[in-house]
Write a protein that holds these residues in place. Structure first.
Motif, PDB file in Angstrom:
ATOM      1  N   TYR A   1       0.843  -1.206   0.000  1.00  0.00           N
ATOM      2  CA  TYR A   1       0.000   0.000   0.000  1.00  0.00           C
ATOM      3  C   TYR A   1       0.878   1.255   0.000  1.00  0.00           C
ATOM      4  O   TYR A   1       0.623   2.216  -0.738  1.00  0.00           O
ATOM      5  N   LEU A   2       1.925   1.239   0.815  1.00  0.00           N
ATOM      6  CA  LEU A   2       2.809   2.402   0.889  1.00  0.00           C
ATOM      7  C   LEU A   2       3.566   2.610  -0.417  1.00  0.00           C
ATOM      8  O   LEU A   2       3.813   3.750  -0.825  1.00  0.00           O
ATOM      9  N   PHE A   3       3.926   1.510  -1.077  1.00  0.00           N
ATOM     10  CA  PHE A   3       4.607   1.625  -2.372  1.00  0.00           C
ATOM     11  C   PHE A   3       3.689   2.269  -3.410  1.00  0.00           C
ATOM     12  O   PHE A   3       4.102   3.151  -4.181  1.00  0.00           O
ATOM     13  N   GLU A   4       2.432   1.841  -3.433  1.00  0.00           N
ATOM     14  CA  GLU A   4       1.457   2.392  -4.375  1.00  0.00           C
ATOM     15  C   GLU A   4       1.253   3.886  -4.163  1.00  0.00           C
ATOM     16  O   GLU A   4       0.946   4.619  -5.109  1.00  0.00           O
ATOM     17  N   HIS A   5       1.426   4.348  -2.911  1.00  0.00           N
ATOM     18  CA  HIS A   5       1.177   5.753  -2.592  1.00  0.00           C
ATOM     19  C   HIS A   5       2.469   6.570  -2.454  1.00  0.00           C
ATOM     20  O   HIS A   5       2.457   7.688  -1.924  1.00  0.00           O
ATOM     21  N   GLY A   6       3.577   6.005  -2.929  1.00  0.00           N
ATOM     22  CA  GLY A   6       4.795   6.790  -3.059  1.00  0.00           C
ATOM     23  C   GLY A   6       5.671   6.913  -1.835  1.00  0.00           C
ATOM     24  O   GLY A   6       6.611   7.712  -1.836  1.00  0.00           O
ATOM     25  N   PHE A   7       5.414   6.135  -0.797  1.00  0.00           N
ATOM     26  CA  PHE A   7       6.240   6.222   0.411  1.00  0.00           C
ATOM     27  C   PHE A   7       7.496   5.355   0.317  1.00  0.00           C
ATOM     28  O   PHE A   7       8.446   5.566   1.072  1.00  0.00           O
ATOM     29  N   LEU A   8       7.488   4.378  -0.568  1.00  0.00           N
ATOM     30  CA  LEU A   8       8.617   3.471  -0.736  1.00  0.00           C
ATOM     31  C   LEU A   8       9.124   3.526  -2.176  1.00  0.00           C
ATOM     32  O   LEU A   8       8.362   3.832  -3.097  1.00  0.00           O
ATOM     33  N   ASP A   9      10.401   3.199  -2.344  1.00  0.00           N
ATOM     34  CA  ASP A   9      10.978   3.166  -3.686  1.00  0.00           C
ATOM     35  C   ASP A   9      10.987   1.768  -4.287  1.00  0.00           C
ATOM     36  O   ASP A   9      10.821   1.602  -5.487  1.00  0.00           O
ATOM     37  N   LEU A  10      11.193   0.756  -3.452  1.00  0.00           N
ATOM     38  CA  LEU A  10      11.294  -0.615  -3.945  1.00  0.00           C
ATOM     39  C   LEU A  10      10.716  -1.584  -2.927  1.00  0.00           C
ATOM     40  O   LEU A  10      10.797  -1.347  -1.713  1.00  0.00           O
ATOM     41  N   ILE A  11      10.125  -2.674  -3.420  1.00  0.00           N
ATOM     42  CA  ILE A  11       9.790  -3.821  -2.583  1.00  0.00           C
ATOM     43  C   ILE A  11      10.629  -4.982  -3.099  1.00  0.00           C
ATOM     44  O   ILE A  11      10.512  -5.365  -4.270  1.00  0.00           O
ATOM     45  N   VAL A  12      11.475  -5.513  -2.230  1.00  0.00           N
ATOM     46  CA  VAL A  12      12.429  -6.536  -2.650  1.00  0.00           C
ATOM     47  C   VAL A  12      12.309  -7.755  -1.737  1.00  0.00           C
ATOM     48  O   VAL A  12      12.485  -7.636  -0.524  1.00  0.00           O
ATOM     49  N   PRO A  13      12.022  -8.945  -2.287  1.00  0.00           N
ATOM     50  CA  PRO A  13      12.004 -10.160  -1.469  1.00  0.00           C
ATOM     51  C   PRO A  13      13.365 -10.410  -0.826  1.00  0.00           C
ATOM     52  O   PRO A  13      14.404 -10.047  -1.388  1.00  0.00           O
ATOM     53  N   ARG A  14      13.354 -11.030   0.323  1.00  0.00           N
ATOM     54  CA  ARG A  14      14.599 -11.277   1.056  1.00  0.00           C
ATOM     55  C   ARG A  14      15.593 -12.108   0.242  1.00  0.00           C
ATOM     56  O   ARG A  14      16.805 -11.908   0.339  1.00  0.00           O
ATOM     57  N   THR A  15      15.072 -13.027  -0.562  1.00  0.00           N
ATOM     58  CA  THR A  15      15.948 -13.885  -1.359  1.00  0.00           C
ATOM     59  C   THR A  15      16.697 -13.100  -2.439  1.00  0.00           C
ATOM     60  O   THR A  15      17.687 -13.583  -2.987  1.00  0.00           O
ATOM     61  N   GLN A  16      16.228 -11.879  -2.751  1.00  0.00           N
ATOM     62  CA  GLN A  16      16.868 -11.056  -3.771  1.00  0.00           C
ATOM     63  C   GLN A  16      17.523  -9.804  -3.191  1.00  0.00           C
ATOM     64  O   GLN A  16      18.092  -8.994  -3.928  1.00  0.00           O
ATOM     65  N   LEU A  17      17.449  -9.649  -1.861  1.00  0.00           N
ATOM     66  CA  LEU A  17      17.890  -8.392  -1.245  1.00  0.00           C
ATOM     67  C   LEU A  17      19.384  -8.151  -1.427  1.00  0.00           C
ATOM     68  O   LEU A  17      19.803  -7.044  -1.783  1.00  0.00           O
ATOM     69  N   ARG A  18      20.197  -9.170  -1.167  1.00  0.00           N
ATOM     70  CA  ARG A  18      21.650  -8.984  -1.311  1.00  0.00           C
ATOM     71  C   ARG A  18      22.018  -8.564  -2.734  1.00  0.00           C
ATOM     72  O   ARG A  18      22.774  -7.609  -2.936  1.00  0.00           O
ATOM     73  N   SER A  19      21.485  -9.253  -3.727  1.00  0.00           N
ATOM     74  CA  SER A  19      21.824  -8.923  -5.120  1.00  0.00           C
ATOM     75  C   SER A  19      21.342  -7.527  -5.492  1.00  0.00           C
ATOM     76  O   SER A  19      22.023  -6.802  -6.229  1.00  0.00           O
ATOM     77  N   LYS A  20      20.180  -7.130  -4.969  1.00  0.00           N
ATOM     78  CA  LYS A  20      19.662  -5.791  -5.273  1.00  0.00           C
ATOM     79  C   LYS A  20      20.514  -4.709  -4.617  1.00  0.00           C
ATOM     80  O   LYS A  20      20.819  -3.677  -5.251  1.00  0.00           O
ATOM     81  N   LEU A  21      20.931  -4.939  -3.371  1.00  0.00           N
ATOM     82  CA  LEU A  21      21.792  -3.959  -2.695  1.00  0.00           C
ATOM     83  C   LEU A  21      23.132  -3.848  -3.401  1.00  0.00           C
ATOM     84  O   LEU A  21      23.662  -2.738  -3.559  1.00  0.00           O
ATOM     85  N   ILE A  22      23.681  -4.959  -3.843  1.00  0.00           N
ATOM     86  CA  ILE A  22      24.949  -4.944  -4.575  1.00  0.00           C
ATOM     87  C   ILE A  22      24.801  -4.167  -5.882  1.00  0.00           C
ATOM     88  O   ILE A  22      25.680  -3.384  -6.269  1.00  0.00           O
ATOM     89  N   GLN A  23      23.673  -4.360  -6.555  1.00  0.00           N
ATOM     90  CA  GLN A  23      23.408  -3.626  -7.800  1.00  0.00           C
ATOM     91  C   GLN A  23      23.370  -2.123  -7.554  1.00  0.00           C
ATOM     92  O   GLN A  23      23.959  -1.334  -8.305  1.00  0.00           O
ATOM     93  N   ILE A  24      22.688  -1.715  -6.483  1.00  0.00           N
ATOM     94  CA  ILE A  24      22.589  -0.287  -6.152  1.00  0.00           C
ATOM     95  C   ILE A  24      23.965   0.270  -5.786  1.00  0.00           C
ATOM     96  O   ILE A  24      24.342   1.365  -6.233  1.00  0.00           O
ATOM     97  N   LEU A  25      24.725  -0.476  -4.978  1.00  0.00           N
ATOM     98  CA  LEU A  25      26.065  -0.033  -4.600  1.00  0.00           C
ATOM     99  C   LEU A  25      26.971   0.101  -5.822  1.00  0.00           C
ATOM    100  O   LEU A  25      27.765   1.038  -5.935  1.00  0.00           O
ATOM    101  N   SER A  26      26.841  -0.839  -6.755  1.00  0.00           N
ATOM    102  CA  SER A  26      27.655  -0.797  -7.981  1.00  0.00           C
ATOM    103  C   SER A  26      27.314   0.416  -8.825  1.00  0.00           C
ATOM    104  O   SER A  26      28.204   1.104  -9.353  1.00  0.00           O
ATOM    105  N   LEU A  27      26.027   0.710  -8.964  1.00  0.00           N
ATOM    106  CA  LEU A  27      25.586   1.876  -9.735  1.00  0.00           C
ATOM    107  C   LEU A  27      26.076   3.166  -9.084  1.00  0.00           C
ATOM    108  O   LEU A  27      26.531   4.097  -9.760  1.00  0.00           O
ATOM    109  N   HIS A  28      26.000   3.224  -7.762  1.00  0.00           N
ATOM    110  CA  HIS A  28      26.431   4.417  -7.038  1.00  0.00           C
ATOM    111  C   HIS A  28      27.944   4.625  -7.199  1.00  0.00           C
ATOM    112  O   HIS A  28      28.406   5.741  -7.428  1.00  0.00           O
ATOM    113  N   THR A  29      28.704   3.523  -7.105  1.00  0.00           N
ATOM    114  CA  THR A  29      30.158   3.618  -7.235  1.00  0.00           C
ATOM    115  C   THR A  29      30.573   4.029  -8.637  1.00  0.00           C
ATOM    116  O   THR A  29      31.437   4.906  -8.811  1.00  0.00           O
ATOM    117  N   SER A  30      29.957   3.439  -9.649  1.00  0.00           N
ATOM    118  CA  SER A  30      30.301   3.772 -11.041  1.00  0.00           C
ATOM    119  C   SER A  30      29.907   5.203 -11.375  1.00  0.00           C
ATOM    120  O   SER A  30      30.596   5.890 -12.134  1.00  0.00           O
TER     121      SER A  30
END
Length: 288
Positions: free
Chosen positions: A257-286
Motif C-alpha cells: 500500500y505504501l509503495f502504491e502511494h509513493g512512500f517506498l521506492d522498492l519492494i524486494v524479497p529477502r531472497t533477492q535483497l543482497r543482489s539488489k543492494l549490490i546492484q545499487i552499490l555498484s551503480l552508485h560507485t560507477s
C-alpha cells in the motif's frame, strides 16, 4: 469332524502386538508451519531459503546474526561498539525492573541491545551496516540503539562509505522515556551530516517497522526499500481511526500500500535483497 475346529479357538488380541517398540521423539523446531499458507516444511529447508516460505513467499522474522550471514561477504564482518549496554536511568518498573528485563533479554538472545552495527563488504563493496533485532524487547529504540547507529553513521561519514540500516522495531523504548525520543533527532542529525558529503544511505524496512523508528531514520533513506507484506506504520490502526474519524483500508499499513502511494521506492524479497543492494552499490560507485 472338521479339520479345523474354529469354535474351540479364540483369537488372542495380543497375538499381533509388536513387541520391543521404541518411542520416537521429534526434536522441537524440526518442522515449521507457515503462518500464512499453512505449509509444513523442514526447518533446514526454510533456513536455506532465507526464512521465506517456498510456497507463498511469507517472510518469517529473522535475527540480526542471520541477516549478517545473508548479506555480508564471508569473513568481512567487523562489529562496532558491541560492548555498549543500556542502563536504567529512570529506575523504571512495570511487571519487573527494567534493569532485570535487560539482563533477562540479553541472556535469552545473546545480544547486548536491539541493534548490531559494524563494517563489512558486499561483493567487495565496503559498507557500514546496522541491523535491528526484534527479539530484543521488540527492537525498541533506546539510548544504546541511538548511540550505536549514530556512531555507525559518523564512521560512514568519516570513511566516506555507504550506510545501510535494516529496520525492525516497535518504536521508541518507553522504559527510557524522553531519552529514547531524543535518539530520533540524534540519528537524523548524523544522517544529515552523511548526506552533506554526498554519501549513499539505504533504508531497508522489515516487518514490523513502527513508531519513532518510522518517524525518523527509517524514512530518510536515499532509497527506501521494504520486504513484501511488511507492517510499516507510525501509530496503530485504532488510534488513527479514532483521531481522523474515518475507516481505513485493510492493508493501509502494508509495504504494498505504501509503495502504491509513493512512500517506498522498492519492494524486494529477502531472497533477492543482497543482489539488489549490490546492484545499487555498484551503480552508485560507477556514477561517482
Amino acid at each position: 469332524m472338521s479339520l479345523y475346529n474354529w469354535s474351540s479357538k479364540k483369537e488372542n488380541p495380543k497375538a499381533h502386538t509388536i513387541k520391543n517398540t521404541k518411542h520416537i521423539t521429534i526434536p522441537d523446531g524440526l518442522w515449521v508451519k507457515c503462518f500464512d499458507c499453512g505449509l509444513l516444511m523442514y526447518s533446514k529447508v526454510l533456513k536455506r531459503n532465507l526464512k521465506v516460505c517456498p510456497q507463498c513467499s511469507y517472510h518469517f522474522q529473522t535475527s540480526s546474526n542471520e541477516r549478517i550471514e545473508q548479506l555480508i561477504d564471508e569473513g568481512s564482518w567487523q562489529p562496532m561498539d558491541a560492548h555498549l549496554i543500556s542502563t536504567d536511568p529512570l529506575g523504571f518498573k512495570d511487571q519487573k525492573l527494567y534493569s532485570q528485563r535487560l539482563k533477562d533479554t540479553a541472556r535469552k538472545t545473546g545480544l547486548q541491545d536491539a541493534v548490531q552495527t559494524g563494517l563489512g563488504k558486499m561483493h567487495g563493496h565496503k559498507i557500514c551496516l546496522g541491523i535491528m533485532d526484534f527479539r530484543f524487547m521488540g527492537g525498541s529504540m533506546g539510548s544504546v540503539v541511538g548511540e550505536k547507529l549514530t556512531r555507525l553513521l559518523e564512521k560512514a561519514t568519516q570513511e566516506k562509505l555507504p550506510a545501510i540500516i535494516l529496520c525492525a522495531s516497535g518504536g521508541a523504548r518507553m522504559q527510557e522515556g524522553m531519552l529514547s525520543l531524543m535518539q530520533m533527532a540524534k540519528i537524523s542529525s548524523a544522517l544529515e551530516m552523511h548526506k552533506k558529503k554526498n554519501l549513499l544511505y539505504l533504508s531497508v524496512l522489515t516487518s514490523p517497522t513502527t513508531g519513532g523508528v518510522t518517524a525518523s531514520f527509517a524514512m530518510l533513506g536515499d532509497l527506501i526499500i521494504a520486504e513484501p507484506k511488511a507492517l510499516i506504520a507510525f501509530a496503530g490502526r485504532r488510534v488513527i481511526e479514532q483521531t481522523i474519524k474515518e475507516d481505513l483500508p485493510e492493508n493501509f499499513q502494508s509495504s504494498e500500500y505504501l509503495f502504491e502511494h509513493g512512500f517506498l521506492d522498492l519492494i524486494v524479497p529477502r531472497t533477492q535483497l543482497r543482489s539488489k543492494l549490490i546492484q545499487i552499490l555498484s551503480l552508485h560507485t560507477s556514477n561517482k
